[in-house]
Design a protein around this motif. Structure first.
Motif, PDB file in Angstrom:
ATOM      1  N   ASP A 249      57.101  32.659  95.328  1.00 57.84           N
ATOM      2  CA  ASP A 249      56.985  32.681  96.791  1.00 57.84           C
ATOM      3  C   ASP A 249      55.675  33.309  97.268  1.00 57.84           C
ATOM      4  O   ASP A 249      55.312  33.190  98.446  1.00 57.84           O
ATOM      5  CB  ASP A 249      58.175  33.430  97.407  1.00 57.84           C
ATOM      6  N   ARG A 250      54.947  33.968  96.353  1.00 56.64           N
ATOM      7  CA  ARG A 250      53.657  34.584  96.700  1.00 56.64           C
ATOM      8  C   ARG A 250      52.497  33.762  96.135  1.00 56.64           C
ATOM      9  O   ARG A 250      51.366  34.243  96.082  1.00 56.64           O
ATOM     10  CB  ARG A 250      53.583  36.013  96.143  1.00 56.64           C
ATOM     11  N   MET A 251      52.770  32.514  95.705  1.00 55.85           N
ATOM     12  CA  MET A 251      51.745  31.688  95.058  1.00 55.85           C
ATOM     13  C   MET A 251      51.501  30.377  95.805  1.00 55.85           C
ATOM     14  O   MET A 251      52.399  29.845  96.463  1.00 55.85           O
ATOM     15  CB  MET A 251      52.166  31.329  93.623  1.00 55.85           C
ATOM     16  N   VAL A 252      50.273  29.879  95.648  1.00 52.48           N
ATOM     17  CA  VAL A 252      49.906  28.543  96.127  1.00 52.48           C
ATOM     18  C   VAL A 252      49.166  27.835  95.001  1.00 52.48           C
ATOM     19  O   VAL A 252      48.230  28.390  94.422  1.00 52.48           O
ATOM     20  CB  VAL A 252      48.994  28.609  97.371  1.00 52.48           C
ATOM     21  N   LEU A 253      49.633  26.625  94.652  1.00 52.60           N
ATOM     22  CA  LEU A 253      48.886  25.767  93.731  1.00 52.60           C
ATOM     23  C   LEU A 253      48.045  24.848  94.604  1.00 52.60           C
ATOM     24  O   LEU A 253      48.571  23.999  95.310  1.00 52.60           O
ATOM     25  CB  LEU A 253      49.836  24.953  92.842  1.00 52.60           C
ATOM     26  N   ALA A 254      46.730  25.047  94.581  1.00 51.55           N
ATOM     27  CA  ALA A 254      45.830  24.263  95.445  1.00 51.55           C
ATOM     28  C   ALA A 254      44.968  23.343  94.595  1.00 51.55           C
ATOM     29  O   ALA A 254      44.570  23.698  93.482  1.00 51.55           O
ATOM     30  CB  ALA A 254      44.952  25.201  96.271  1.00 51.55           C
ATOM     31  N   GLY A 450      43.299  27.035  99.628  1.00 51.27           N
ATOM     32  CA  GLY A 450      44.234  27.980  99.021  1.00 51.27           C
ATOM     33  C   GLY A 450      44.470  29.216  99.867  1.00 51.27           C
ATOM     34  O   GLY A 450      45.616  29.630 100.102  1.00 51.27           O
ATOM     35  N   ARG A 451      43.383  29.816 100.359  1.00 46.27           N
ATOM     36  CA  ARG A 451      43.516  31.059 101.138  1.00 46.27           C
ATOM     37  C   ARG A 451      44.227  30.828 102.476  1.00 46.27           C
ATOM     38  O   ARG A 451      45.069  31.637 102.887  1.00 46.27           O
ATOM     39  CB  ARG A 451      42.137  31.681 101.387  1.00 46.27           C
ATOM     40  N   GLN A 452      43.886  29.717 103.149  1.00 46.11           N
ATOM     41  CA  GLN A 452      44.534  29.450 104.446  1.00 46.11           C
ATOM     42  C   GLN A 452      46.017  29.161 104.280  1.00 46.11           C
ATOM     43  O   GLN A 452      46.845  29.668 105.048  1.00 46.11           O
ATOM     44  CB  GLN A 452      43.839  28.283 105.151  1.00 46.11           C
ATOM     45  N   VAL A 453      46.372  28.363 103.281  1.00 48.60           N
ATOM     46  CA  VAL A 453      47.789  28.021 103.068  1.00 48.60           C
ATOM     47  C   VAL A 453      48.566  29.253 102.606  1.00 48.60           C
ATOM     48  O   VAL A 453      49.719  29.460 102.992  1.00 48.60           O
ATOM     49  CB  VAL A 453      47.923  26.863 102.056  1.00 48.60           C
ATOM     50  N   LEU A 454      47.925  30.109 101.811  1.00 51.46           N
ATOM     51  CA  LEU A 454      48.572  31.343 101.356  1.00 51.46           C
ATOM     52  C   LEU A 454      48.889  32.262 102.533  1.00 51.46           C
ATOM     53  O   LEU A 454      49.952  32.886 102.589  1.00 51.46           O
ATOM     54  CB  LEU A 454      47.662  32.066 100.356  1.00 51.46           C
ATOM     55  N   ALA A 455      47.970  32.319 103.503  1.00 56.54           N
ATOM     56  CA  ALA A 455      48.134  33.239 104.639  1.00 56.54           C
ATOM     57  C   ALA A 455      48.953  32.649 105.779  1.00 56.54           C
ATOM     58  O   ALA A 455      49.730  33.364 106.423  1.00 56.54           O
ATOM     59  CB  ALA A 455      46.762  33.659 105.159  1.00 56.54           C
TER      60      ALA A 455
END
Length: 525
Positions: A249-254, A450-455
């Protein structure tokens, strides 16, 4: 001279040998080019007859540029951006970094960065990983910041399945052998020594200004592993941190340059229902602290006279960084602050200049161009999901530190004054230009996605950001600057600090109308 004139006259009249030459070959003929012999009379602006009409790629609205996001059953988000080309950049970004280390040994994130892409459950060594990537023309990298850890690979798009499998193994199944941990201790020790010896003090000053601004909390915690903690790092310590922060839940595969459906398929195959090396115990001790801005000063007295020896050594300098709290990148005022930072600009006194180098920014016009003894004046803007920091870094001879600090405090006060329309438009254009030029690079697009989707679970597209930048008005700059100046300053100082003004005097200058430091009188000089 007469001979030259005679030759020229013959040339113009077509007489003599020149005239004979023309008569011998008759009227002017077409030169037969290898590619133009078939259609000698068709201009380049017209299509050639008999050649099929070309079919160009078309875009329906913004559909082809949209960042697609899919959330898997375990909470992991998969984000992709279409970009045509043979290669792709794929990686896993994790909401993890030094700001989450309050309850752990400081420096774990830094240690994990150096341990990245070592042996895993499937790969016996780092060499095995590199050889696997080499088959697809791939390279790998891991970077950590205060709030994000990023594992990334650039490789041929045909090897996407292999790349995602490798990334999943590196993130969730690291062996963390005793030998690897010992090698990492040596690497971290070397980096810390290099940090203290390098001529460029900017990384160290950035560390110090965060420590001053957010005293002992969140983004103010040490990003680099302290020397005393290097020997304490072990597998159990690392596993206890990974268990809480390396969760789906704290990860994004970009991915950039990949088909979204294919990336989701690979994510389900390698990242869904996988048991990590530290076990499947649920995270129980996650730090959700919000950054608390404290302000303050951090000083480091150091002899800077022998930092750079050689035929042309750098002169002894004292470095000062003054910062004030701004806002998070989730707030509406983030864009005006970004424009303000670009308007301040600055750089080194030895910049080559030229178009786009910021020679018309305020720190060049008002500081470096007027005070020849200043070696550097640069504005920085650090932004996080719950806070931000606008800083000005300046350096000069130790004997002129007081004057340098006053010049910087005056520039902070002038931020809330009149904003010239021409300088504002220039700063906005420069910011948009920088944004668009950076997004020409595939790895930069990957990090942005990655950073935008994570935040935020979504991504603002470049044209949306450009619209927000264009809408910034002079009153917006004045408003955010006035709000910023109401806070306490953060100060970092490095070098010979004999003439450094007291923190209270710097604070008083930033609260005054003209930015002047309080006058001090000495009985004896």
């Amino acid at each position: 001279m007469a001979a030259v004139l005679l030759a020229a006259t013959r040339l113009l009249r077509g007489s003599g040998s020149w005239g004979c030459s023309r008569l011998r070959f008759g009227p002017k003929a077409y030169r037969q080019f290898s590619s133009g012999g078939t259609y000698p009379n068709i201009p380049l602006s017209s299509p050639l007859p008999g050649v099929p009409k070309p079919v160009f790629a078309t875009v329906d609205g913004q559909e082809k540029f949209e960042t697609k996001v899919t959330t898997l059953d375990n909470g992991l988000r998969v984000a992709s951006q279409n970009k045509f080309g043979q290669f792709c950049t794929v990686g896993i970004l994790i909401n993890s970094g030094s700001r989450y280390e309050a309850k752990y040994l400081s420096g774990i994130a830094h240690f994990l960065e150096k341990l990245a892409f070592s042996s895993t459950a499937r790969f016996d060594s780092k060499d095995d990983i590199l050889l696997t990537l080499e088959k697809h023309g791939g390279i790998c990298d891991c970077q950590t910041s205060r709030d994000t850890t990023m594992y990334a690979v650039s490789a041929d798009s045909k090897g996407l399945d292999t790349v995602v499998g490798l990334l999943a193994d590196v993130v969730l199944q690291p062996r963390l052998t005793d030998e690897e941990i010992e090698m990492t201790r040596m690497a971290v020790q070397f980096e810390l020594e290099d940090l203290n010896m390098r001529p460029d003090p900017e990384p160290l000053l950035t560390e110090m200004i965060h420590e001053a601004a957010y005293r002992e909390n969140t983004v103010g915690l040490h990003r680099f592993c302290p020397t005393e903690n290097i020997a304490k790092m072990g597998r159990e310590v690392l596993h206890s941190y990974l268990r809480n922060y390396y969760t789906p839940d704290r990860m994004v595969l970009a991915g950039v340059g990949v088909e979204h459906e294919h990336l989701v398929e690979c994510a389900r195959k390698y990242l869904l229902g996988v048991q990590p090396a530290w076990g499947g115990t649920p995270a129980v001790d996650v730090d959700r602290s919000v950054a608390q801005y404290t302000g303050g000063i951090v000083k480091l007295e150091r002899d800077m006279s022998n930092v750079s020896l050689g035929p042309t050594p750098i002169p002894e300098l004292t470095h000062i960084m003054v910062g004030l709290e701004t806002c998070s990148f989730l707030e509406g005022d983030f864009i005006p602050f970004a424009v303000l930072n670009m308007m301040m600009g600055g750089g080194g006194s030895f910049s080559a200049g030229g178009p786009g180098k910021g020679m018309f920014s305020r720190l060049y016009l008002n500081v470096l161009n007027r005070h020849h003894w200043m070696y550097n004046a640069t504005s920085y803007h650090h932004s996080y999901e719950d806070t931000g920091l606008l800083c000005i870094h300046a350096s000069a001879d130790p004997r002129q530190v007081r004057e340098m600090v006053e010049i910087i405090t005056k520039e902070f006060i002038l931020m809330s004054g009149t904003v010239d329309v021409v300088e504002l438009e220039r700063a906005k254009t420069q910011l948009m230009s920088m944004l668009m030029m950076n997004l020409e690079s595939r790895p930069v697009i990957f990090e942005d996605v990655g950073r935008q989707v994570l935040a935020t679970h979504c991504r603002k597209l470049p044209h949306e950001l450009c619209t927000l930048i264009r809408n910034v008005k002079p009153e917006d700059i004045k408003r955010v600057a006035s709000k910023m100046l109401r806070g306490k300053p953060a100060v970092a100082a490095l070098g010979d600090l004999t003439d450094l003004p007291a923190y209270e005097h710097i604070q008083a200058a930033l609260s005054s109308k003209d930015g002047r430091l309080p006058r001090t009188y000495r009985l004896f000089r």
